[in-house]
Design an enzyme around this catalytic site. Structure first.
Site, PDB file in Angstrom:
ATOM      1  N   HIS A 119      56.764  66.328  19.660  1.00 50.17           N
ATOM      2  CA  HIS A 119      55.629  67.472  19.462  1.00 50.17           C
ATOM      3  C   HIS A 119      55.242  67.257  18.033  1.00 50.17           C
ATOM      4  O   HIS A 119      56.097  67.100  17.265  1.00 50.17           O
ATOM      5  CB  HIS A 119      56.050  68.843  19.742  1.00 50.17           C
ATOM      6  CG  HIS A 119      55.938  69.297  21.151  1.00 50.17           C
ATOM      7  ND1 HIS A 119      57.180  69.857  21.683  1.00 50.17           N
ATOM      8  CD2 HIS A 119      55.264  69.108  22.177  1.00 50.17           C
ATOM      9  CE1 HIS A 119      57.232  70.126  22.939  1.00 50.17           C
ATOM     10  NE2 HIS A 119      55.797  69.725  23.369  1.00 50.17           N
ATOM     11  N   CYS A 170      60.023  76.704  18.717  1.00 52.25           N
ATOM     12  CA  CYS A 170      60.222  76.534  20.358  1.00 52.25           C
ATOM     13  C   CYS A 170      60.601  77.621  20.974  1.00 52.25           C
ATOM     14  O   CYS A 170      60.293  78.044  21.999  1.00 52.25           O
ATOM     15  CB  CYS A 170      60.905  75.112  20.850  1.00 52.25           C
ATOM     16  SG  CYS A 170      60.871  73.544  19.735  1.00 52.25           S
TER      17      CYS A 170
END
Length: 260
Positions: free
Chosen positions: A168, A255
């Protein structure tokens, strides 16, 4: 005046489920230890609460091993929230599980309808724009659909590119304040942060790049002493949290929560 990029009154987290041992990972570096992961998760939640924020703790979802990584399911902005459309097929169902919690917090809830895909781990909201990194999980169509939604709320969205082999965009960067970004040298070298104040992770400590600024604190993964010292000298109050088990699933500090 508050800074909406890092001053938050609420967060949403989700407890890890026993099925977390089956979570997605780019490479197998070991099976997560649920007990150790839960202990670290408790520390993470307590740290958010220590700033005075309310933390909405959702129950584990055994059907979705990666569901503790709630950030990928939504983008939370002051005006409204946007439900994402994850690029990993096994994670698509997590969004519907998150929607009721966000509906209870927001008057306006939009969603990425597709066919494109986008995950929250690829989105960095700064003081002046929304940066979205194209990655294996976020494609051009997903970025374009989000751009249309946030433009209604007065935001400028800029598409950037995540380095090859990096899951990511925010694996390699995080926001320290509205104008300051912590980044790996490999990501900063792409030029995507021109005009910002950039602090680099220490050599060999690239995994420290995924931190979060939450009110007065910077939550960062433990075990990266040189980067912690750099942040401390730059005037940030750092709390180190054991990320050993989440790291086995390519997960990090950002996250684990939705912040708004």
């Amino acid at each position: 005046m508050t800074d909406p990029t890092y001053e938050f009154s609420r967060a949403i987290t989700r407890r890890p489920a026993p099925s977390v041992i089956d979570g997605l990972r780019a490479e197998d570096i070991g099976t997560p230890d649920l007990g150790r992961m839960q202990k670290a998760h408790d520390h993470y939640v307590a740290t958010l609460k220590s700033t005075g924020a309310e933390v909405i703790e959702l129950p584990p979802l055994d059907a979705y091993p990666d569901a503790l990584f709630v950030e990928d399911t939504a983008l939370c902005l002051p005006r409204g929230a946007v439900l994402m459309r994850p690029g990993a097929p096994s994670r698509m169902g997590e969004v519907a599980e998150m929607a009721p919690a966000l509906r209870a917090c927001y008057g306006e809830l939009r969603e990425i309808a597709g066919p494109g895909h986008i995950e929250g781990g690829d989105i960095l909201v700064t003081g002046r724009e929304i940066l979205v990194g194209r990655s294996d999980r976020t494609d051009a169509a997903g970025v374009a659909e989000l751009a249309g939604i946030v433009s209604d709320w007065g935001y400028t969205l800029r598409e950037v590119f995540t380095p090859p082999g990096v899951l990511h965009f925010k694996t390699d960067c995080s926001l320290l304040d509205g104008e300051t970004i912590l980044a790996t040298e490999r990501l900063d070298a792409s030029g995507c942060f021109d005009g910002y104040r950039v602090i680099h992770t220490a050599p060999g400590e690239e995994a420290a790049a995924n931190t979060i600024r939450f009110n007065k604190l910077v939550l960062m993964p433990a075990g990266f002493p040189k980067t912690a010292e750099i942040l401390d000298k730059a005037g940030f109050e750092v709390v180190e949290i054991d990320n050993s088990e989440c790291a086995k699933l390519d997960g990090g500090m950002s996250c684990l929560s939705l912040r708004f």
